[in-house]
Each structure stands twice: as C-alpha cells, then as structure tokens.
Write a protein that holds these residues in place. Structure first.
Motif, PDB file in Angstrom:
ATOM      1  N   UNK A 133      72.381  88.948  16.369  1.00 21.37           N
ATOM      2  CA  UNK A 133      71.640  89.522  15.254  1.00 21.37           C
ATOM      3  C   UNK A 133      70.931  88.389  14.518  1.00 21.37           C
ATOM      4  N   UNK A 134      69.630  88.248  14.720  1.00 15.66           N
ATOM      5  CA  UNK A 134      68.877  87.127  14.174  1.00 15.66           C
ATOM      6  C   UNK A 134      68.893  87.086  12.652  1.00 15.66           C
ATOM      7  N   UNK A 135      69.102  88.232  12.020  1.00 19.05           N
ATOM      8  CA  UNK A 135      69.120  88.288  10.558  1.00 19.05           C
ATOM      9  C   UNK A 135      70.493  87.978   9.973  1.00 19.05           C
ATOM     10  N   UNK A 136      71.456  87.763  10.839  1.00 22.62           N
ATOM     11  CA  UNK A 136      72.827  87.510  10.397  1.00 22.62           C
ATOM     12  C   UNK A 136      73.435  86.313  11.113  1.00 22.62           C
ATOM     13  N   UNK A 137      72.728  85.197  11.068  1.00 21.22           N
ATOM     14  CA  UNK A 137      73.259  83.955  11.619  1.00 21.22           C
ATOM     15  C   UNK A 137      73.658  83.053  10.454  1.00 21.22           C
ATOM     16  N   UNK A 138      74.925  82.662  10.442  1.00 26.03           N
ATOM     17  CA  UNK A 138      75.442  81.782   9.407  1.00 26.03           C
ATOM     18  C   UNK A 138      75.620  80.377   9.973  1.00 26.03           C
ATOM     19  N   UNK A 139      75.444  79.393   9.125  1.00 24.76           N
ATOM     20  CA  UNK A 139      75.658  77.997   9.512  1.00 24.76           C
ATOM     21  C   UNK A 139      76.969  77.523   8.886  1.00 24.76           C
ATOM     22  N   UNK A 140      77.852  77.014   9.716  1.00 22.84           N
ATOM     23  CA  UNK A 140      79.146  76.532   9.244  1.00 22.84           C
ATOM     24  C   UNK A 140      79.419  75.156   9.829  1.00 22.84           C
ATOM     25  N   UNK A 154      66.509  73.632   7.049  1.00 25.83           N
ATOM     26  CA  UNK A 154      65.876  74.824   7.600  1.00 25.83           C
ATOM     27  C   UNK A 154      66.216  76.079   6.819  1.00 25.83           C
ATOM     28  N   UNK A 155      65.456  77.129   7.052  1.00 24.12           N
ATOM     29  CA  UNK A 155      65.608  78.390   6.332  1.00 24.12           C
ATOM     30  C   UNK A 155      66.031  79.530   7.248  1.00 24.12           C
ATOM     31  N   UNK A 156      66.655  79.196   8.373  1.00 25.68           N
ATOM     32  CA  UNK A 156      66.956  80.207   9.380  1.00 25.68           C
ATOM     33  C   UNK A 156      68.263  80.957   9.149  1.00 25.68           C
ATOM     34  N   UNK A 173      77.818  58.526   3.241  1.00 30.65           N
ATOM     35  CA  UNK A 173      76.377  58.790   3.231  1.00 30.65           C
ATOM     36  C   UNK A 173      75.735  58.103   2.033  1.00 30.65           C
ATOM     37  N   UNK A 174      74.443  57.865   2.114  1.00 30.59           N
ATOM     38  CA  UNK A 174      73.759  57.133   1.048  1.00 30.59           C
ATOM     39  C   UNK A 174      72.726  57.960   0.305  1.00 30.59           C
ATOM     40  N   UNK A 175      72.298  59.068   0.871  1.00 29.52           N
ATOM     41  CA  UNK A 175      71.244  59.848   0.220  1.00 29.52           C
ATOM     42  C   UNK A 175      71.446  61.335   0.494  1.00 29.52           C
ATOM     43  N   UNK A 176      72.660  61.825   0.252  1.00 31.41           N
ATOM     44  CA  UNK A 176      72.959  63.223   0.551  1.00 31.41           C
ATOM     45  C   UNK A 176      72.288  64.173  -0.431  1.00 31.41           C
ATOM     46  N   UNK A 177      71.720  65.255   0.100  1.00 30.57           N
ATOM     47  CA  UNK A 177      71.158  66.337  -0.713  1.00 30.57           C
ATOM     48  C   UNK A 177      71.440  67.664  -0.014  1.00 30.57           C
ATOM     49  N   UNK A 178      71.724  68.701  -0.786  1.00 36.71           N
ATOM     50  CA  UNK A 178      71.895  70.038  -0.237  1.00 36.71           C
ATOM     51  C   UNK A 178      70.565  70.512   0.344  1.00 36.71           C
ATOM     52  N   UNK A 179      70.590  71.026   1.577  1.00 33.18           N
ATOM     53  CA  UNK A 179      69.361  71.483   2.211  1.00 33.18           C
ATOM     54  C   UNK A 179      69.076  72.956   2.021  1.00 33.18           C
ATOM     55  N   UNK A 180      70.081  73.717   1.612  1.00 34.03           N
ATOM     56  CA  UNK A 180      69.922  75.168   1.447  1.00 34.03           C
ATOM     57  C   UNK A 180      69.071  75.501   0.230  1.00 34.03           C
ATOM     58  N   UNK A 181      68.453  76.678   0.263  1.00 31.39           N
ATOM     59  CA  UNK A 181      67.753  77.174  -0.921  1.00 31.39           C
ATOM     60  C   UNK A 181      68.766  77.474  -2.007  1.00 31.39           C
TER      61      UNK A 181
END
Length: 255
Positions: A133-140, A154-156, A173-181
C-alpha cells in the motif's frame, strides 16, 4: 539529493541492499499458509506469481550496526500486526564504510551517508511492488538505522518510528537535523540507560545531550517521545514497547 546520488554511484552493487533485504509477510496474505520470514530474493523464488487481491501497509526498517539480529523481535511484532516488514540489507554493499566505538566522527558520518542512500534507493523499489500500500509506508529505524530514519529528508512516508536513538549531536554526528515534515507522525522510544545515546552514556560524556528526541521534535505537532526508565539500548526488553509501536502504526495507518 545530490549527496545521495553521489553515494549511490560510489558503490556498484547498491541493488543488493534490496535483493537481499530481510522481509516479513503475514500469514494468510496472498494465500500464505504461514508467515514468511527470510530474504526477499528467496521469497521471490518461492512465490514468483505472488499477487494478492489487496495491498498491505509496510514498514521500511533500517537495521542497526549489528544487522537484523537485534531487530527480529520488531519483525515478528509487525508481521503479527499485519504489516509487511522490509529491511534493506546494508551489509551487502561491497566496500561499505564501517566504524568501531569509539571512533572518529568522520567515520560515523561516512556510514550515515550510505544509510541515507539506502532509504532513497529502497523506497523507490518498494513502491513498485503490487502488494504494498503506497499510501501506508512507514519508515522505522533502530540505533544506527534510527539516525537514518530520523534524518531522511524525503516525503514518501506516512510516519516514522525512531528507536534507541536520541536525535541530537554528540559523539555520533556533527550536524544532525530531523528530515521529516513538522506535520508528519513521529514516534521516538529510547531508554534512560541506553549505553550509547542516553544522557549519561559513556560515549557522550564530553557532550551535553538530553538522551531523547524531545528538543529536536519540539515543533512537530504529531510527535511523541517515550522515555523508558531503567531500559538499555535493546528496548525490546521493555514490556511496553510492542504496544507503543503497534498503537502508533494503527493510529496513523490510512483506512
């Protein structure tokens, strides 16, 4: 994006992270008589015409520095909850950079770049599978994979789960930032006694860290941080973790 493309071109066999990915498919889905746990290429050989009538939500899982051996519990939990589990096999990359704790920060950063490219490559392959289900892919992601999942720009993805990682700079890490919206669902779970990323962890003794993702997520309205007392790096040993993860996935899965 340019850095990811550069990384993909640097390694000739990136496709093997997908081909030899670790997967989990629920019992009954597509007629399976029992859950399938194994490598993706083996699944394709056993079920070359696998084409269920419906699609299932999926969790793209980024394993830690020790591989999937520390994540088999997650795989079982997710499959039992009727999510497809898909973990790219980072160790299949030839000449992949590595590190040994403690190490130079530059050594860690080289690995982080590879893990970002893994997500980029594999999510595009996953979206082509007819039973996902392309609309229900979670990143863990867990530990090393937790940084990768948290930082990916990414916004996928429908939402993200980051376990055993604290979303902050320190020895790792030296320059960590959250990538999520800022509107993306985001769950962080970490133990107070995490040996690598907690406030009092030995590797971070020279750094001022909080030991969790709260500060990084303070403007993310759909974020939740769970801090587990007396819990170490392997958070699967805590009895609450399974229900916390599954509840998050069920809450944010689109019907």
């Amino acid at each position: 994006m340019s850095e990811i493309i550069k990384t993909l071109k640097k390694y000739d066999n990136f496709k093997d992270t997908y081909k030899y990915a670790y997967i989990g498919i629920p019992k009954g889905f597509g007629g399976l008589e029992k859950p399938f746990y194994g490598q993706f290429n083996k699944f394709l050989k056993l079920y070359p015409k696998f084409l269920p009538q419906k699609r299932l939500p999926c969790v793209l899982f980024m394993h830690g520095s020790k591989g999937l051996n520390k994540a088999e519990t997650y795989r079982k939990w997710l499959v039992e909850a009727r999510f497809i589990f898909f973990a790219p096999n980072s160790f299949k990359i030839e000449n992949r950079p590595t590190y040994k704790n403690p190490d130079k920060k530059s050594s860690y950063e080289k690995v982080h770049k590879v893990r970002q490219a893994e997500i980029f490559y594999n999510i595009r392959k996953l979206k082509d599978l007819k039973f996902i289900d392309k609309n229900n892919i979670f990143l863990m992601g867990n530990s090393e994979g937790g940084l990768a999942a948290a930082a990916y720009k990414g916004r996928e993805f429908r939402g993200r789960i980051v376990t055993a990682y604290s979303c902050e700079n320190g020895y790792y890490s030296k320059d960590f930032k959250i990538g999520a919206k800022k509107s993306d669902p985001f769950l962080n779970i970490i133990g107070t006694n995490d040996e690598f990323f907690s406030k009092n962890s030995i590797p971070n003794k020279e750094y001022k860290v909080q030991g969790h993702c709260t500060k990084a997520l303070k403007e993310h309205k759909n974020a939740k941080v769970i801090l587990l007392p007396l819990t170490k790096h392997d958070i699967t040993q805590n009895i609450y973790v399974k229900s916390d993860i599954i509840s998050f996935l069920k809450l944010w899965s689109k019907a």
